[in-house]
Enzyme design. Sequence first.
Site, PDB file in Angstrom:
ATOM      1  N   SER A 195       0.822  -1.214   0.000  1.00  0.00           N
ATOM      2  CA  SER A 195       0.000   0.000   0.000  1.00  0.00           C
ATOM      3  C   SER A 195       0.854   1.260   0.000  1.00  0.00           C
ATOM      4  O   SER A 195       0.509   2.252  -0.639  1.00  0.00           O
ATOM      5  CB  SER A 195      -0.911   0.018   1.233  1.00  0.00           C
ATOM      6  OG  SER A 195      -1.724  -1.126   1.237  1.00  0.00           O
ATOM      7  N   GLY A 228       1.774  -9.885 -11.680  1.00  0.00           N
ATOM      8  CA  GLY A 228       0.995 -10.701 -12.621  1.00  0.00           C
ATOM      9  C   GLY A 228       1.683 -10.774 -13.970  1.00  0.00           C
ATOM     10  O   GLY A 228       2.230  -9.783 -14.458  1.00  0.00           O
ATOM     11  N   GLY A 455     -26.049 -27.511   1.265  1.00  0.00           N
ATOM     12  CA  GLY A 455     -24.961 -28.406   0.855  1.00  0.00           C
ATOM     13  C   GLY A 455     -24.644 -28.268  -0.626  1.00  0.00           C
ATOM     14  O   GLY A 455     -23.476 -28.294  -1.021  1.00  0.00           O
ATOM     15  N   GLU A 478      -5.061  -3.470  -6.475  1.00  0.00           N
ATOM     16  CA  GLU A 478      -5.460  -2.144  -7.000  1.00  0.00           C
ATOM     17  C   GLU A 478      -5.825  -1.203  -5.851  1.00  0.00           C
ATOM     18  O   GLU A 478      -6.675  -0.327  -5.992  1.00  0.00           O
ATOM     19  CB  GLU A 478      -6.643  -2.251  -7.965  1.00  0.00           C
ATOM     20  CG  GLU A 478      -6.361  -3.045  -9.213  1.00  0.00           C
ATOM     21  CD  GLU A 478      -5.655  -2.241 -10.284  1.00  0.00           C
ATOM     22  OE1 GLU A 478      -5.531  -1.027 -10.139  1.00  0.00           O
ATOM     23  OE2 GLU A 478      -5.208  -2.864 -11.254  1.00  0.00           O
TER      24      GLU A 478
END
Length: 699
Positions: A195, A228, A455, A478
């Site tokens: 950050s 990435g 379930g 982001e």
Amino acid sequence: MESREENASISMSGDGFLDKDQSIVTRRIQRLCFHLQPAPESASCGDLEVLNCAGRAKIVVNTDRLSEYMRGKHRDIQQRVYDYFNSRPELQTPLEISKDEHRELCMRQLMGLVREAGIRPFRYILEDPGKYFAILEAVGGVDMSLGIKMGVQYSLWGGSVLNLGTKKHQDKFFEGIDNMEYPGCFAMTELHHGSNVQGLQTVATFDPLKDEFIIDTPNDGAIKWWIGNAAVHGKFATVFAKLILPTHDAKGISDMGVHAFIVPIRDMKTHETLPGVEIHDCGHKVGLNGVDNGALRFRSVRIPRDNLLNRFGDVSRDGKYTSSLPSISKRFAATLGELVGGRVGLAYSSVGVLKISVIIAVRYSLLRQQFGPPKQPEISILDYQSQQHKLIPMLASAYAYHFATLHLIDKYSEMKKTHDEQLIGDVHTLSAGLKAYVTSYTAKSLSICREACGGHGYAAVNRFGSLRNDHDIFQTFEGDNTVLLQQVAGYLLKQYQEKFRGGTLTVTWNYLRVSMNSYLSQPNPVTARWEGEDHLRDPKFQLDAFRYRTSRLLQSVAVRLRKHSKTLGSFGAWNRCLNHLLTLAESHIESVILEKFIDAVQSCPDPSSQAALKLICDSYALDRIWNDIGTYRNVDYVAPNKAKAIHKLSEYLSFQVKNVAKELVDAFDIPDYVTRAPIGMQATEEAYSQYTQFAGFEN
Ligand SMILES: Cc1cc2nc3c(=O)[nH]c(=O)nc-3n(C[C@H](O)[C@H](O)[C@H](O)COP(=O)(O)OP(=O)(O)OC[C@H]3O[C@@H](n4cnc5c(N)ncnc54)[C@H](O)[C@@H]3O)c2cc1C
């Protein structure tokens, strides 16, 4: 209960709105009826049958017309994406797939989209951002890893070249990024700093002798982490590093702050990692395993001076620094300001995820029958008030966020065209706030939807597991949500100070100017007692309530900050008031969301769709007011009886929305082959057979 049904028809005129000319007497009777009849909460077993009132809804929703209004301009391109993947089963992601296979498949999916289907998202980033975000949402529906991989390639790597570079970079890289010859990365985060981007430690030192920058990772804390496209596919990376210039003074160097540089990381032909670059794999993740996140270390990697993305600051051949912006902090703000597109995309895509999960949960809840009155057929689980309580606010929120994020995209597109300074500030704050608010809401909703489907919600084929795991990180990347909300609060406080200095407020915050004075006075003791349905469903009351809360929070936090900063300093005071600031930011974003929803209701040209949207909007607004009723009661904004009336009406509206829930989720217009959950098929009667077939039974 019968009288409640009748009351529903009294309260809604033909197009769903209260008739303005209704006589006072009729209104009074209506109000009395509302108070006298039992609320759904008191339903006995016998009542449950009456609650199961499919076909008795007073609102008729024309799904086609509503979805036409919802779709917006870019539904066609989304359909092209859906059709392409539907026609290529070998490109669909199987339920069980290894990390490495998933990464390769994801790359093939992206290549197929760009080269075979001929959908070129990159050019839309410039020409028509709305279209780009529509593609992003659609591919995210196919596989969220694909959406993120596409975002890394075009919003992050491509976006950094377009927005931080100049013409020479665009000329050199546009085509290769567009056609996927230049897969790339966006390398900002480091092991020790996420950050806090200003704390980055990677350095780019200018060498005037060779006219090059030297990129270095000075310590292991500065290894670029989570990048990435880096572990397997990337050929380039936009690396964020401190720009260091040699000087002739005693210090010998000057730090010009964080800048962005294009660094080749793999050989274009052999795909070998280039000398000085060390790449490792961040490994298997909780979700998004189709994206190859990697870690990068640089050892004296040389790049030409031209590889500095020089829109906000440049270095000349003789090592002189120039910038139109006067300080490191201004340049830093301008650099980050250009990257908001990623947040816009995440907020919009997150609404797409919310829609898919609500579609599956609502359809299944209509299909699933459990219990019921003695000796009578079982009833749908959506007829249980508790199930409505879980799902209907989510359905209403999906509609609300849909319009809010479309508004954000419009503002973003306008900002890209005009570069208007006020608009830049507004879009920055709105994108931060909506990204944080919507992604947090969707993340929580995914767990609730899974649980609401019992379930069968836990079977991987029914999607909640992968949606939840893939979407979870939307809250962090982001921009971490807690950090982003603080930016919203900071901006509001700045606006507040401007007001008291007599400055103008920007458009999004106009309501603060209009209303601050009245909101800061004591609540009106007369309106605090108004509890009629017509009043509670009046958009003016609803917006007023949201804005009142924001204004109070803003004013009170400003006072607290001023008080604490005297003893704790500004950082300490901010930290002392942090939760208050986060609540303020959320409250503001909720006000904007409601305002945009009301606008969308009022602009809807089709009366029946307008009536449906009005119902959902009221349900959304009253549910939120009820959720925060303690705040409103504390300051006597609502009297005790009004609080009760809000609760009653909120539950009743929720029940009415339930009656048209099937049509409302169908209107999202997401095909079965995209939602892909057998329990969430549009033709609900087929759901069980699809599910048993999946398990291997013949039908
Ligand atoms: C799957 C994945 C993909 C990613 N892809 C990329 C990529 O391609 N490129 C890239 O550069 N980065 C990427 N990232 C990194 C991502 O952007 C960061 O993880 C993100 O910015 C948050 O930083 P952090 O992880 O250091 O969290 P931190 O900042 O350390 O936050 C940790 C916790 O501390 C809290 N916190 C931090 N600061 C404050 C504050 N001021 N006030 C209150 N609370 C605070 C946060 O709310 C959070 O709960 C990726 C991350 C992941 C997991």
